[in-house]
Scaffold this active site. Sequence first.
Site, short mmCIF file in Angstrom:
data_model
loop_
_atom_site.label_atom_id
_atom_site.label_comp_id
_atom_site.label_asym_id
_atom_site.label_seq_id
_atom_site.Cartn_x
_atom_site.Cartn_y
_atom_site.Cartn_z
CG HIS A 1 12.58 49.41 2.07
ND1 HIS A 1 12.76 49.28 0.71
CD2 HIS A 1 11.22 49.42 2.24
CE1 HIS A 1 11.59 49.22 0.10
NE2 HIS A 1 10.64 49.29 1.00
CE1 TYR B 1 10.07 49.42 -3.25
CE2 TYR B 1 10.18 51.70 -3.99
CZ TYR B 1 9.71 50.75 -3.11
OH TYR B 1 8.88 51.15 -2.08
#
Length: 305
Positions: free
Chosen positions: A125, A68
């Site tokens: 992730h 992110y």
Amino acid sequence: MVILSALRRFASNKSRAMASLTTPLNDGKQIPWLGFGTGTALYTKDATEAIKVAIANGVTHLDGAQMYANEDSLGAGIIASGKPRSELFVTTKLAKVPEGKTVRDTLVESLKKLQLDYVDLFLIHVPIQHEGKLQSVWKEFEALQKEGLARSIGVSNFRVKDLNEILEVATVIPAVNQIEYHPYVYKASQPVIELQKKHNIVTASYGGLTPIVRHKGGPVDPVLSSIRERLEKDSGKKVTEGQVLGLWLRALGVVEITTSSKAERVREYVATQSLPELTQEEVQAINEAGSKVHHRVFMKDWIDA
């Protein structure tokens, strides 16, 4: 009975204004049911103010990721909130490991950005970023947990074959698999959900509001509307269809990760925790309506391949 047993896993405190539901992990720890994410709307953006707003309105579970590109502002928001570290649950996620670096190197860098000594949950992730290396990456995760840099460890966006790959070598079973989960992927997700149940792996959902924000007009809409009306009548409170989706996740024992830059929306998410539970019939009605359509939003090119 499955739904009732899932509901019994949740515990709430006595304060209805700041109710905080948690669910147990397979390593003995607890994860707050509601998490505030710094991806999607906040992806690559400064999350400082959003984190301050979330914490000020009762959120304690903060979900970040290396990918992110805003862990530094997540950390800044935590510091600015003044909330004691012991009262927060912070997650980050492993991105692709740069050449010449280890998984540990990346987590140490994340902790510096977050201004933390440890994370409560560290996730792989995206499994396809570690093709051929998933087992060795997982062993590094186990070492990081043992070292205390991550209290709990888990995965994200894992399919059945990805989970099976690491389960072959795992000494520590993943505590969580965070996946896109909403009624329009309910049917497609059943195989991975069943495998997770077998190993007591908690499902966490992102994209849970898809039926009302990314795929309106589908068969779930009238079901949500009907349930919303029933809840408003029974509770005497204004209820939104987003809250109904949150209650559906809660009934299935699924942790909700969501986000917003608006304080009123965050308060709505937090208020979901004090609403009445859905009936088993209502949960089943959402399941059945969702199963009529398949609509995945994120990472569909390889998850649905």
